[in-house]
Design a protein around this motif. Structure first.
Motif, mmCIF file in Angstrom:
data_model
loop_
_atom_site.group_PDB
_atom_site.id
_atom_site.type_symbol
_atom_site.label_atom_id
_atom_site.label_comp_id
_atom_site.label_asym_id
_atom_site.label_seq_id
_atom_site.Cartn_x
_atom_site.Cartn_y
_atom_site.Cartn_z
ATOM 1 N N CYS A 1 16.778 31.334 -0.995
ATOM 2 C CA CYS A 1 15.863 31.789 0.047
ATOM 3 C C CYS A 1 15.000 30.646 0.569
ATOM 4 C CB CYS A 1 14.991 32.936 -0.456
ATOM 5 S SG CYS A 1 15.890 34.502 -0.517
ATOM 6 N N VAL A 2 14.569 29.748 -0.317
ATOM 7 C CA VAL A 2 13.786 28.598 0.125
ATOM 8 C C VAL A 2 14.623 27.766 1.097
ATOM 9 C CG1 VAL A 2 12.677 26.449 -0.599
ATOM 10 C CG2 VAL A 2 12.338 28.534 -1.928
ATOM 11 N N ALA A 3 15.894 27.543 0.765
ATOM 12 C CA ALA A 3 16.777 26.784 1.648
ATOM 13 C C ALA A 3 16.988 27.513 2.972
ATOM 14 C CB ALA A 3 18.120 26.548 0.962
ATOM 15 N N GLU A 4 17.232 28.822 2.915
ATOM 16 C CA GLU A 4 17.427 29.593 4.147
ATOM 17 C C GLU A 4 16.189 29.542 5.031
ATOM 18 O OE1 GLU A 4 18.591 33.547 3.043
ATOM 19 O OE2 GLU A 4 20.421 32.850 2.073
ATOM 20 N N MET A 5 15.007 29.676 4.429
ATOM 21 C CA MET A 5 13.771 29.626 5.201
ATOM 22 C C MET A 5 13.591 28.250 5.839
ATOM 23 S SD MET A 5 10.968 31.767 2.958
ATOM 24 C CE MET A 5 11.024 30.657 1.571
ATOM 25 N N GLY A 6 13.936 27.197 5.111
ATOM 26 C CA GLY A 6 13.779 25.837 5.620
ATOM 27 C C GLY A 6 14.729 25.496 6.741
ATOM 28 N N LEU A 7 15.862 26.186 6.803
ATOM 29 C CA LEU A 7 16.858 25.897 7.838
ATOM 30 C C LEU A 7 16.737 26.784 9.076
ATOM 31 C CD1 LEU A 7 19.964 25.343 5.528
ATOM 32 C CD2 LEU A 7 18.636 23.603 6.750
ATOM 33 N N GLN A 8 15.855 27.765 9.042
ATOM 34 C CA GLN A 8 15.685 28.652 10.189
ATOM 35 C C GLN A 8 15.040 27.901 11.347
ATOM 36 O OE1 GLN A 8 13.287 31.940 8.913
ATOM 37 N NE2 GLN A 8 14.915 32.879 7.738
ATOM 38 N N ASP A 9 15.374 28.314 12.572
ATOM 39 C CA ASP A 9 14.739 27.732 13.756
ATOM 40 C C ASP A 9 13.253 28.060 13.790
ATOM 41 O OD1 ASP A 9 17.054 26.535 14.687
ATOM 42 O OD2 ASP A 9 17.640 28.282 15.862
ATOM 43 N N ASP A 10 12.898 29.291 13.429
ATOM 44 C CA ASP A 10 11.493 29.698 13.358
ATOM 45 C C ASP A 10 10.990 29.354 11.963
ATOM 46 O OD1 ASP A 10 9.015 30.834 13.437
ATOM 47 O OD2 ASP A 10 9.723 32.901 13.634
ATOM 48 N N ARG A 11 10.143 28.345 11.858
ATOM 49 C CA ARG A 11 9.700 27.833 10.564
ATOM 50 C C ARG A 11 8.466 28.552 10.028
ATOM 51 N NH1 ARG A 11 12.173 23.545 8.238
ATOM 52 N NH2 ARG A 11 10.213 22.676 7.577
ATOM 53 N N ALA A 12 8.032 29.624 10.661
ATOM 54 C CA ALA A 12 6.802 30.316 10.257
ATOM 55 C C ALA A 12 6.875 30.825 8.817
ATOM 56 C CB ALA A 12 6.503 31.461 11.210
ATOM 57 N N GLU A 13 7.991 31.436 8.441
ATOM 58 C CA GLU A 13 8.133 31.970 7.081
ATOM 59 C C GLU A 13 8.115 30.833 6.055
ATOM 60 O OE1 GLU A 13 10.935 35.090 4.580
ATOM 61 O OE2 GLU A 13 11.796 34.096 6.330
ATOM 62 N N TYR A 14 8.793 29.734 6.357
ATOM 63 C CA TYR A 14 8.824 28.584 5.453
ATOM 64 C C TYR A 14 7.435 27.963 5.309
ATOM 65 C CZ TYR A 14 10.235 24.126 3.393
ATOM 66 O OH TYR A 14 10.359 23.039 2.568
#
Length: 61
Positions: A34-47
């Protein structure tokens, strides 16, 4: 598989708060996937929110 419910237990499988998968690597509630998925998202708000949680929990070094 036994899931730890105490925060003081180390190296025990725990469920991820984001995806609910059980993982040994667990950082402030999220598994490594999940950390990797959050870091690769275009919207970085969750990360960025997760990073703020990490800094609140462990401080800045």
């Amino acid at each position: 598989m036994t899931v730890a419910v105490e925060d003081t237990v180390m190296a025990e499988p725990r469920p991820c708060t984001r995806c609910s998968r059980v993982s040994l690597l667990w950082v402030v509630g999220r598994c490594a996937d999940c950390v990797a998925e959050m870091g690769l998202q275009d919207d970085r708000a969750e990360y960025e929110a997760w990073k703020a949680d990490v800094q609140a929990e462990y401080g800045r070094k």
